[in-house]
Design an enzyme around this catalytic site. Structure first.
Site, PDB file in Angstrom:
ATOM      1  N   ASP A 182     -98.327  55.346 -14.932  1.00 48.95           N
ATOM      2  CA  ASP A 182     -96.934  55.315 -15.069  1.00 48.95           C
ATOM      3  C   ASP A 182     -96.208  54.035 -16.171  1.00 48.95           C
ATOM      4  OD1 ASP A 182     -94.007  54.801 -13.740  1.00 48.95           O
ATOM      5  OD2 ASP A 182     -94.771  56.607 -12.722  1.00 48.95           O
ATOM      6  N   LYS A 239     -94.742  62.514 -17.379  1.00 49.10           N
ATOM      7  CA  LYS A 239     -93.633  62.087 -16.389  1.00 49.10           C
ATOM      8  C   LYS A 239     -92.466  61.678 -17.451  1.00 49.10           C
ATOM      9  CE  LYS A 239     -92.301  59.283 -12.688  1.00 49.10           C
ATOM     10  NZ  LYS A 239     -92.846  57.880 -11.693  1.00 49.10           N
ATOM     11  N   TRP A 240     -91.465  62.410 -17.595  1.00 50.48           N
ATOM     12  CA  TRP A 240     -90.200  62.179 -18.655  1.00 50.48           C
ATOM     13  C   TRP A 240     -89.243  61.426 -17.625  1.00 50.48           C
ATOM     14  CZ3 TRP A 240     -89.292  65.197 -23.203  1.00 50.48           C
ATOM     15  CH2 TRP A 240     -87.940  64.974 -23.813  1.00 50.48           C
ATOM     16  N   ASP A 241     -89.157  60.143 -17.840  1.00 48.35           N
ATOM     17  CA  ASP A 241     -88.111  59.281 -16.981  1.00 48.35           C
ATOM     18  C   ASP A 241     -86.914  59.283 -17.729  1.00 48.35           C
ATOM     19  OD1 ASP A 241     -87.386  57.976 -14.916  1.00 48.35           O
ATOM     20  OD2 ASP A 241     -88.941  56.644 -14.482  1.00 48.35           O
ATOM     21  N   MET A 242     -85.839  58.707 -16.939  1.00 46.62           N
ATOM     22  CA  MET A 242     -84.708  58.473 -17.562  1.00 46.62           C
ATOM     23  C   MET A 242     -83.818  57.566 -16.471  1.00 46.62           C
ATOM     24  SD  MET A 242     -81.212  59.037 -17.915  1.00 46.62           S
ATOM     25  CE  MET A 242     -80.916  60.283 -16.610  1.00 46.62           C
ATOM     26  N   ASN A 243     -83.769  56.359 -16.853  1.00 42.31           N
ATOM     27  CA  ASN A 243     -83.215  55.180 -15.962  1.00 42.31           C
ATOM     28  C   ASN A 243     -81.659  54.643 -15.942  1.00 42.31           C
ATOM     29  OD1 ASN A 243     -85.386  55.131 -13.840  1.00 42.31           O
ATOM     30  ND2 ASN A 243     -86.619  54.529 -15.855  1.00 42.31           N
ATOM     31  N   CYS A 298     -87.783  63.309 -14.164  1.00 43.36           N
ATOM     32  CA  CYS A 298     -87.697  62.202 -13.234  1.00 43.36           C
ATOM     33  C   CYS A 298     -86.486  61.448 -13.861  1.00 43.36           C
ATOM     34  CB  CYS A 298     -88.834  61.163 -13.183  1.00 43.36           C
ATOM     35  SG  CYS A 298     -88.555  59.840 -12.343  1.00 43.36           S
ATOM     36  N   ASP A 309     -87.221  58.168  -5.796  1.00 46.78           N
ATOM     37  CA  ASP A 309     -87.812  56.766  -5.452  1.00 46.78           C
ATOM     38  C   ASP A 309     -88.064  56.433  -3.965  1.00 46.78           C
ATOM     39  OD1 ASP A 309     -88.314  56.623  -8.216  1.00 46.78           O
ATOM     40  OD2 ASP A 309     -86.773  55.003  -8.667  1.00 46.78           O
TER      41      ASP A 309
HETATM   42  C1  GLA Z   1     -88.259  55.000 -12.247  1.00 48.34           C
HETATM   43  C2  GLA Z   1     -89.018  56.017 -11.640  1.00 48.34           C
HETATM   44  C3  GLA Z   1     -90.460  55.567 -11.086  1.00 48.34           C
HETATM   45  C4  GLA Z   1     -91.299  54.624 -11.714  1.00 48.34           C
HETATM   46  C5  GLA Z   1     -90.261  53.557 -12.480  1.00 48.34           C
HETATM   47  C6  GLA Z   1     -91.050  52.846 -13.773  1.00 48.34           C
HETATM   48  O1  GLA Z   1     -87.643  54.251 -11.543  1.00 48.34           O
HETATM   49  O2  GLA Z   1     -88.250  57.002 -10.924  1.00 48.34           O
HETATM   50  O3  GLA Z   1     -90.966  56.542 -10.447  1.00 48.34           O
HETATM   51  O4  GLA Z   1     -91.635  55.640 -12.766  1.00 48.34           O
HETATM   52  O5  GLA Z   1     -89.238  54.128 -13.125  1.00 48.34           O
HETATM   53  O6  GLA Z   1     -90.552  51.947 -14.186  1.00 48.34           O
END
Ligand code: GLA
Length: 746
Positions: A367, A477-481, A527, A549
């Site tokens: 991750d 795992k393609w995230d976007m926060n 994600c 999460d």
């Molecule tokens: C987000 C994702 C988590 C993890 C963190 C890493 O919050 O939802 O699952 O990958 O980022 O920074």
């Protein structure tokens, strides 16, 4: 299945064996809506459905003619300001500022199959005979703008897809200010509105209310579909339950700002609008140019909510998700995040991988924290071409070492965002979304790249392609926060700034499309800080998504339950995490955590190296069971049995396509004392079959008829029914769970 046109009444009857959708070109040339619901044969004309009345205060279409008022009829593609005062599906602003338009019938064609929507995700057909599409061409005489309404009727599903393709056939530019994908006028308001709302950590909780006069809606204004609302709603009749009654589900295949709105007017007509949120949207359409809206999918059920959900599951699983992973069972994975966060090292990762491999786990997912100077979430984000110094041998070497442990290797990325403290920011601050002379609002110390710019997409495509070519990476795992603030695009002129949100999403889709085409066997999981962009749009590119999460098993019951109304189990990213849980400090047993996570794509997110030998043994057994049964857990027919939003017990089940195997998940929040006897009535079984019941519950090892299990029920009573049970005979406790497996014996 068929699309019939009756020339004399100018009526279209779109139908398959499940539903009829009837519309008519009205006497003023505009399309009117007549009916959507259970299939009817009819005898040619449905004209009697065009009810009219002379009502005081009506605004009529023509002088001295009281036969037509636009506020008194049901529309197919309503505009505002011509006597219909409800919210419109379309608004076209001209250069002179006028926003009045009237879309009138021009022509129609019917094609077999379903056209592709350029640049947008959509349902598709594999063979021409799977569907038929009506292309209904309308035009506004003054602006010359045409609108092609696309309706696809599927042969095998009670589903209808609709989108609109605008073309400026006039001589001057115009601005589209409302460009809804679907509008539907229903003749009454007798519905419960079901929406799936929440926030970070508690996404897609079911909320219900009765439709009432006025407007009720869900929307996003954040640039992503969001944790807060989901682009999916249900209208069900008040007496509809999981097994019986009428329900309509509406899903927008889109990941950005959306609006789903029901407006009930003074005469109980319910107007549903679904599409890109008109809030802060405006699209300049130059002469000769086209604008294609996203697609909305409507599902009709006359046999309850489970059946409606199963239709969404089937169509999304097999005609929205694409590619290599569409029907393939998904690998059991171990993710490093909750185990290590940023404190990673090759040695720790390999130790985790070795332990996981010994448990039968099939993939290690590295991750956040592997790139640039990413030792915390203040820095390094964006530097995908540099490996962090805690991995001195690099990603390729790590992936090789993981593969030598007979596991696949996957990696986390968040390509749309960057930290100020990153090489990418220093080099390309100009790519960051910001409004000139204004501050930027950070979220998780991140800013957003303008994906509406081609050079940004090209850069990301190159840097991510290099990463994927450089090592044996089997999963992303393609995230976007974060969401988008201070939106402004440096490459758009002032009169096009209203396009920026949508252009961002088009850029995102383009990047996904290019990467998934080039790396078709890589499994993509979407994600967004958990489930902040869990929508049908992204399913077209990534067959699974991280639901939330919040990894607490009992909270996940609600998240999984709510999500299941629209999305298939094969799209649920579910992990077993540590106890006490990281978000809630709740303690649950390893078996309850696995029994919840099992219904979907399955993995672990914990430091296995810290577990006791008995726990590792239990995990080995869980992984083995998951591998044996994942066809059912991920691709079986899913039934909701008891809701976590209604009581202490949650239950659901999956059934194999031949209905000879089934697994029931049973979960209890709080233990009870001196409790009533309990049974749950199962669904989807063959009444005449005898099923062996195996599991940890009371009717374990019995053989019972499908009819008994469905009509009488599976007994789930346990020691909680006894008031004075000696402690050593007590079962369960709080947060208890069981899986029952059924196998047909005949
Ligand atoms: C987000 C994702 C988590 C993890 C963190 C890493 O919050 O939802 O699952 O990958 O980022 O920074």
């Amino acid at each position: 299945m068929g699309i019939q046109f009756d020339e004399s009444s100018r009526m279209f009857h779109l139908s398959n064996r499940f539903y009829s959708y009837i519309l008519k070109i009205m006497e003023n040339g505009q399309p009117g809506h007549l009916y959507f619901g259970k299939h009817v044969k009819g005898n040619g004309s449905f004209d009697y459905l065009s009810e009219r009345a002379e009502r005081s205060m009506s605004h009529y279409y023509r002088e001295n003619d009281y036969s037509l008022t636009l506020e008194g009829v049901m529309h197919e593609f309503p505009a505002y300001g011509n006597g219909d005062f409800r919210h419109p599906a379309v608004t076209v602003r001209q250069q002179n500022g006028s926003t009045i338009s009237e879309f009138e019938y021009v022509s129609y064609t019917v094609t077999s199959g379903k056209p592709k929507l350029e640049g947008l995700p959509a349902t598709y057909c594999e063979k021409e005979d799977e569907a038929e599409t009506l292309h209904l061409k309308l035009k506004d005489r003054v602006t010359g703008v045409s609108a092609e309404l696309l309706y696809t009727v599927f042969r095998d599903y009670p589903a209808l897809a609709r989108s609109v393709r605008f073309m400026n056939e006039g001589k001057e530019p115009v601005w589209l200010e409302d460009a809804m994908s679907f509008s539907l006028d229903l003749p009454d308001q007798d519905y419960e509105w079901m929406q799936f709302s929440g926030a970070w950590g508690r996404e897609r909780f079911l909320k219900e209310r009765r439709l009432a006069k006025g407007i009720q809606s869900v929307e996003s204004t954040r640039g992503n579909s969001s944790h807060y609302q989901n682009p999916f709603i249900v209208l069900r009749r008040p007496d509809t339950n999981e097994q019986t009654g009428e329900a309509f589900g509406f899903s927008l295949i889109y990941s950005g700002n959306f609006l789903i709105q029901a407006e009930v007017d003074a005469w109980d007509v319910t107007r549903l609008l679904i599409g890109i949120n008109p809030f802060h949207f405006s699209w300049k359409l130059e002469p000769g140019k086209i604008f294609q809206t996203p697609e909305a999918v409507a599902v009709y059920s006359d046999s309850g909510l489970n059946s409606m959900s199963q239709t969404f599951h089937n169509i999304f699983r097999s005609r929205l998700v694409r590619g290599y992973w569409r029907e393939r069972p998904r690998p059991v994975l171990i993710n490093s995040w909750e185990a290590m966060e940023f404190n990673i090292s090759e040695e720790k990762l390999l130790r985790l991988a070795k332990c996981a491999s010994e448990c039968g786990i099939e993939m290690l997912v590295l991750d956040d924290g592997w790139f640039g100077k990413r030792s915390n979430d203040h820095q390094g984000l964006g530097d995908w071409d540099a490996v962090r110094d805690c991995l001195p041998d690099g990603i390729a070497a790590l992936a090789d070492k993981v593969e030598r442990l007979h596991m696949k290797f996957g990696i986390w990325i968040e390509p749309e965002m960057l930290n100020r403290d990153s090489e990418l920011f220093r080099k390309h601050e100009d790519w960051v979304i910001r409004t000139p002379e204004r501050r930027m609002s950070p979220c998780r110390n991140e800013f957003v790249l303008d994906l509406g710019r081609c050079e940004v997409i090209d850069y990301l495509y190159d840097v991510l392609s290099k990463l994927l070519c450089s090592a044996k990476i089997s999963y992303i795992k393609w995230d976007m926060n974060r969401s988008i603030t201070e939106l402004y695009s440096a490459v758009l002129p002032g009169d096009r700034q209203g396009e920026a949100f949508h252009r961002y999403i088009l850029g995102l889709y383009q990047l996904y499309e290019r990467l998934t085409n080039r790396f078709p066997e890589v499994l993509f999981e979407s994600c967004a800080s958990g489930g902040g962009r869990f929508d049908a749009g992204l399913l077209y590119y990534s067959p699974q998504g991280w639901l939330s999460d919040d990894t607490d098993a009992m909270e996940r019951l609600k998240i999984q339950y709510g999500t299941s109304f629209c999305y298939p189990l094969s799209s649920f990213g579910n992990h077993v995490s540590m106890s006490p849980n990281r978000q809630l400090l709740r303690k649950t047993s390893l078996s309850t955590r696995a029994n919840v996570a099992a219904f979907g794509t399955f993995g672990y997110e914990m430091d296995l190296t810290e577990l006791a030998p008995e726990e590792l043994n239990e995990i080995k057994i869980q992984v083995k069971a998951m591998k044996e049964k994942r066809d059912l857990f991920q691709f079986g027919t899913f039934f909701r049995l008891m809701s976590p939003f209604e009581g202490n017990i949650t239950a659901w089940m999956v059934v194999s396509p031949d209905r000879k195997r089934a697994i029931i998940g049973w979960y209890r929040f709080m233990n009870e004392v001196n409790a009533p006897f309990h049974r749950i009535r199962l669904m989807g079984l063959i009444p005449d079959c005898r099923y062996r019941v195996e599991g940890s519950g009371p009717q374990n090892e019995l053989v019972l008829g499908g009819d008994e299990l469905m009509y009488i029920g599976l007994i789930t009573t346990d020691s909680s029914a006894n008031g004075g049970c000696p402690p050593e005979e007590m079962q369960g406790g709080d947060f208890d769970s069981r899986l029952y497996c059924l196998t047909a014996e005949n």
